[in-house]
Design a protein around this motif. Sequence first.
Motif: not given
Length: 412
Positions: A60-68, A246-254
Amino acid sequence: MNSLGIRLAWRFRQGKGQNGFASFISASSTVGIALGCFVMILLLSVMNGFEKELKDRFLAVIPHGELIAVSPGGMQNWQHHITRFEQDQRITYLAPVTKMMAMVQTGAKMKAVEVTGIQTNSMRQSRIREMTELAQWQQFSATSNAILLGQGVLKKLDVKIGQKIQLLMPQQSMEQGFRPPKSIWFEVAGVLKIGGELDNHLAMVHLDKASEILGIQSGAQGLEFGFEDPFAAPALMRELGFAFDQHVYISDWTRTHGHLYQDIQLVRTVVYLALTLLIAVACFNIVSTLVMAVNDKRREIAMLKTLGARDSLIIQSFMLQGIFNGLIGTLVGILSGVVISVYLSELALWLEKLIGIQLLSGDIYFIDFLPSQVNPAEVIITALIALSLSVLATLYPAIKAARIEPAKVLNH
């Protein structure tokens, strides 16, 4: 299973002439099955509790995913992307974000932190507000150079609320040689109490301030996502990232904190295997008990077969005798496991007060109490495993009893 088979099984089980050692083995099989069911229900409930708290508190606190954004200038036109992604029903929140690694310094003490630039009016911040006091959050929102530090960081640096701290940022240079770090002063507006490792390296500042420090012209480095189902984040982030313009880095909480969930699943698997084997070992005692019972009741079996008893009746009688042990052990283990699991958190708290030792430390784990959640499906599966193994354990002795030849036994 006719009533005569049940009566014979009960008489054989309660026979006065039963071998004392056989009675001990029979009781040990019942206790072993009960203990295996009890421990399995208890440990699986603890694993369910950890998984629930992981989802409700940590995720509930950390993001589940990110596009940087790959570009050092940040994510272009991120406001438009937020408007577009808000139409997706699978996404529960969206927020622009800028992240950087830095050193927090106060006096001679230093601590490495991950600084996150956030918007105080975004959807995600309603969750972060729950991790700090209202007055501290208001002070953070009203001050442009304010910073929120994790509880572990404050303890490490011995910093107080309202104190000035120095943030040191490394500077990248294409030229050879050393460049001194960039120094920015912030005022500590509050403390974040999330739990676990996050408290030891987390810091938050305003989004525009973080983007200004990194020189991000677009105002945000990327977007962070929250989903209705956090465990679907890996697949959803790849779907969103591959379709991004756009060119992005894909990340998720796992990728960043998935070891917590993986550890829970690993322990759950080990618990299933180990305790199923424990129940199986207890059921082997049923085999020993019934084999000795068959040897003790050879004359009775021969007399019954002489009077016209069929092999099926003999098999039923000895199978039921072993099933009684399995059924009693399963019921006792399941009931005691469910009752203890329901009140496990209260019992653990009482034990902590009694011995004066905290079982789970909030500085290490993301919670400071022992959670528990009973899953009815797992209770049913545990009962079926125990009863199935009990039934299988009765087959060999029961068939052996049915093969006794009355003439040979009665001649002796």
